[in-house]
Design a protein around this motif. Structure first.
Motif, PDB file in Angstrom:
ATOM      1  N   ASN A  44      -0.900  -0.677 -23.944  1.00  0.00           N
ATOM      2  CA  ASN A  44      -1.427   0.643 -23.599  1.00  0.00           C
ATOM      3  C   ASN A  44      -2.422   1.101 -24.652  1.00  0.00           C
ATOM      4  O   ASN A  44      -2.324   0.739 -25.826  1.00  0.00           O
ATOM      5  CB  ASN A  44      -0.298   1.671 -23.504  1.00  0.00           C
TER       6      ASN A  44
ATOM      7  N   ALA B 167       1.481   2.590 -16.530  1.00  0.00           N
ATOM      8  CA  ALA B 167       1.245   1.171 -16.255  1.00  0.00           C
ATOM      9  C   ALA B 167       2.409   0.319 -16.757  1.00  0.00           C
ATOM     10  O   ALA B 167       2.841   0.465 -17.907  1.00  0.00           O
ATOM     11  CB  ALA B 167      -0.046   0.720 -16.925  1.00  0.00           C
TER      12      ALA B 167
ATOM     13  N   GLU C  73      -0.435  -2.989  -6.990  1.00  0.00           N
ATOM     14  CA  GLU C  73      -0.927  -1.620  -7.171  1.00  0.00           C
ATOM     15  C   GLU C  73      -2.380  -1.561  -6.719  1.00  0.00           C
ATOM     16  O   GLU C  73      -3.306  -1.777  -7.511  1.00  0.00           O
ATOM     17  CB  GLU C  73      -0.790  -1.209  -8.636  1.00  0.00           C
TER      18      GLU C  73
ATOM     19  N   LEU D  95      -3.584  -7.952  -9.773  1.00  0.00           N
ATOM     20  CA  LEU D  95      -2.980  -6.641 -10.021  1.00  0.00           C
ATOM     21  C   LEU D  95      -2.976  -5.764  -8.772  1.00  0.00           C
ATOM     22  O   LEU D  95      -2.035  -4.991  -8.547  1.00  0.00           O
ATOM     23  CB  LEU D  95      -3.731  -5.930 -11.163  1.00  0.00           C
TER      24      LEU D  95
ATOM     25  N   THR E 184       3.366  -2.578 -18.378  1.00  0.00           N
ATOM     26  CA  THR E 184       2.716  -3.624 -19.164  1.00  0.00           C
ATOM     27  C   THR E 184       3.426  -4.974 -19.050  1.00  0.00           C
ATOM     28  O   THR E 184       2.776  -6.018 -18.956  1.00  0.00           O
ATOM     29  CB  THR E 184       2.624  -3.206 -20.642  1.00  0.00           C
TER      30      THR E 184
ATOM     31  N   THR F 179      -7.145   1.143 -15.367  1.00  0.00           N
ATOM     32  CA  THR F 179      -6.472   2.437 -15.238  1.00  0.00           C
ATOM     33  C   THR F 179      -5.560   2.425 -14.013  1.00  0.00           C
ATOM     34  O   THR F 179      -5.976   2.025 -12.925  1.00  0.00           O
ATOM     35  CB  THR F 179      -7.490   3.579 -15.100  1.00  0.00           C
ATOM     36  N   TYR F 180      -4.327   2.869 -14.207  1.00  0.00           N
ATOM     37  CA  TYR F 180      -3.333   2.955 -13.130  1.00  0.00           C
ATOM     38  C   TYR F 180      -3.150   4.420 -12.732  1.00  0.00           C
ATOM     39  O   TYR F 180      -3.361   5.329 -13.561  1.00  0.00           O
ATOM     40  CB  TYR F 180      -2.001   2.378 -13.587  1.00  0.00           C
TER      41      TYR F 180
ATOM     42  N   ARG G 144      -1.258   5.483 -18.718  1.00  0.00           N
ATOM     43  CA  ARG G 144      -1.855   4.952 -17.489  1.00  0.00           C
ATOM     44  C   ARG G 144      -2.952   3.929 -17.760  1.00  0.00           C
ATOM     45  O   ARG G 144      -3.374   3.219 -16.858  1.00  0.00           O
ATOM     46  CB  ARG G 144      -2.430   6.108 -16.648  1.00  0.00           C
ATOM     47  N   ASP G 145      -3.430   3.879 -18.991  1.00  0.00           N
ATOM     48  CA  ASP G 145      -4.531   2.967 -19.333  1.00  0.00           C
ATOM     49  C   ASP G 145      -3.997   1.751 -20.089  1.00  0.00           C
ATOM     50  O   ASP G 145      -3.197   1.887 -21.016  1.00  0.00           O
ATOM     51  CB  ASP G 145      -5.565   3.687 -20.208  1.00  0.00           C
ATOM     52  N   VAL G 146      -4.457   0.574 -19.698  1.00  0.00           N
ATOM     53  CA  VAL G 146      -4.044  -0.651 -20.366  1.00  0.00           C
ATOM     54  C   VAL G 146      -5.267  -1.466 -20.758  1.00  0.00           C
ATOM     55  O   VAL G 146      -6.300  -1.432 -20.080  1.00  0.00           O
ATOM     56  CB  VAL G 146      -3.120  -1.519 -19.485  1.00  0.00           C
TER      57      VAL G 146
ATOM     58  N   ALA H  17      -5.078   0.484  -8.705  1.00  0.00           N
ATOM     59  CA  ALA H  17      -5.482   0.135 -10.077  1.00  0.00           C
ATOM     60  C   ALA H  17      -6.981  -0.154 -10.109  1.00  0.00           C
ATOM     61  O   ALA H  17      -7.507  -0.862  -9.246  1.00  0.00           O
ATOM     62  CB  ALA H  17      -4.697  -1.074 -10.562  1.00  0.00           C
TER      63      ALA H  17
ATOM     64  N   ILE I 198       2.613  -6.492 -15.694  1.00  0.00           N
ATOM     65  CA  ILE I 198       1.219  -6.957 -15.661  1.00  0.00           C
ATOM     66  C   ILE I 198       1.100  -8.304 -16.362  1.00  0.00           C
ATOM     67  O   ILE I 198       0.449  -9.239 -15.865  1.00  0.00           O
ATOM     68  CB  ILE I 198       0.297  -5.913 -16.330  1.00  0.00           C
TER      69      ILE I 198
END
Length: 311
Positions: A80, A59, A114, A110, A61, A54-55, A85-87, A117, A64
């Motif tokens: 996502n 997020a 961030e 990560l 992607t 969770t960001y 916000r969730d990946v 995260a 990442i």
């Protein structure tokens, strides 16, 4: 609706031997590649680590995915789920590392960009699950093929049924062969695309076969080859409209759908192009080789029916 109408019949069957030879050779090459190189199965089939992160904001992607590839040297599937916000991050199995160790390494990478995260879930997907998925997928393909054969046998005639299923298998094997040659990732969305290709290909074959049956009724003095050429020519406008629209959709997914839809759209695009080709040069040609004739599709009028019609 027609954008254009072709007035003169195009002699497609004039080139049937050339294109069917190409198709046969391509089919053998695809089978050889599948037997020797196999497919690059995704972690749904081979097993691996699944993480949910969770960001604090939307997020990135793509970023990442690149971070994990650059820092850890592995291809991760990032997409996502739920909210922006969730990946969900899926990692292949790395020898000598547990799922927990992989997750810590990923989070360390990560958090460099961030710090806020947070990992909310991590679990290991065993290869047994992948084996079950592969078995279920193969079962689905077999059931679809059986359904297509049964439908076409009732709708038309067994010669068309055999021709259509050979054309459908031709499309599926060639798509798999392309994925094997380039070692593109074979995932559940790609399997779904293959099932869609089967349905799409048989629909195209049904359109052509239905027009062949109509032309057999109208063109009583023409040969089988002339009837097939005339029927395919009559579907050209419809083919251009339908497949241009469908390809516009699949190409839009390919170019703008992101990595999550990349191979799904690619498999669909290749399958649609093959479906158009095989319906004309494989299915129709094989039906012709099997000796389809007017009597197979147009029931003769019985003598007692003729006497009833005569006053």
């Amino acid at each position: 609706m027609e954008f254009f109408r072709i007035r003169r019949t195009i002699h497609f069957m004039r080139f049937d031997k050339i294109f069917n030879t190409i198709s046969f050779i391509s089919f053998l090459i695809a089978v050889f590649l599948l037997c020797t190189r196999g497919l690059a199965f995704s972690i749904e089939f081979t097993g691996g680590t699944v993480m949910e992160v969770t960001y604090p904001q939307a997020a990135p992607t793509e970023q990442i995915r690149e971070q994990i590839k650059t820092s850890l040297g592995v291809e991760a599937a990032v997409q996502n789920f739920g909210t922006a916000r969730d990946v969900m991050i899926r990692l292949p199995i790395v020898e000598g590392e547990s799922s927990g160790e992989q997750a810590k390494e990923v989070m360390a990478v990560l958090n460099t960009t961030e710090p806020e995260a947070k990992m909310t879930r991590v679990e290991f997907v065993g290869p047994q699950v992948g084996e079950e998925l592969a078995t279920d997928g193969l079962t689905a393909l077999i059931l679809v093929i059986i359904g297509i054969v049964t439908y076409l046998a009732f709708r038309f005639e067994w010669k068309f049924s055999v021709a259509a299923i050979i054309a459908n298998l031709h499309d599926v094997i060639l798509v798999l062969g392309v994925f094997s040659f380039f070692q593109w990732e074979f995932s559940l969305p790609v399997l779904a695309a293959l099932l869609a290709v089967l349905g799409y290909s048989v629909n195209e074959s049904v359109i052509i076969f239905d027009r062949v049956r109509e032309h057999f009724k109208k063109m009583r003095r023409m040969s089988t080859v002339e009837v097939i050429d005339s029927a395919i020519t009559a579907t050209m406008s419809r083919t251009v409209i339908t497949h241009s629209s469908t390809l516009a959709m699949t190409l839009a997914m390919f170019f703008f759908g992101g990595p999550a839809l990349h191979y799904f759209a690619l498999a669909l695009t290749i399958g649609i192009c093959l479906g158009v080709y095989s319906s004309v040069f494989v299915a129709a040609a094989i039906a012709m080789y099997l000796g389809v004739k007017r009597e197979d599709l147009v029931k003769p009028v019985k003598k007692d029916q003729v006497q009833e019609m005569v006053p």
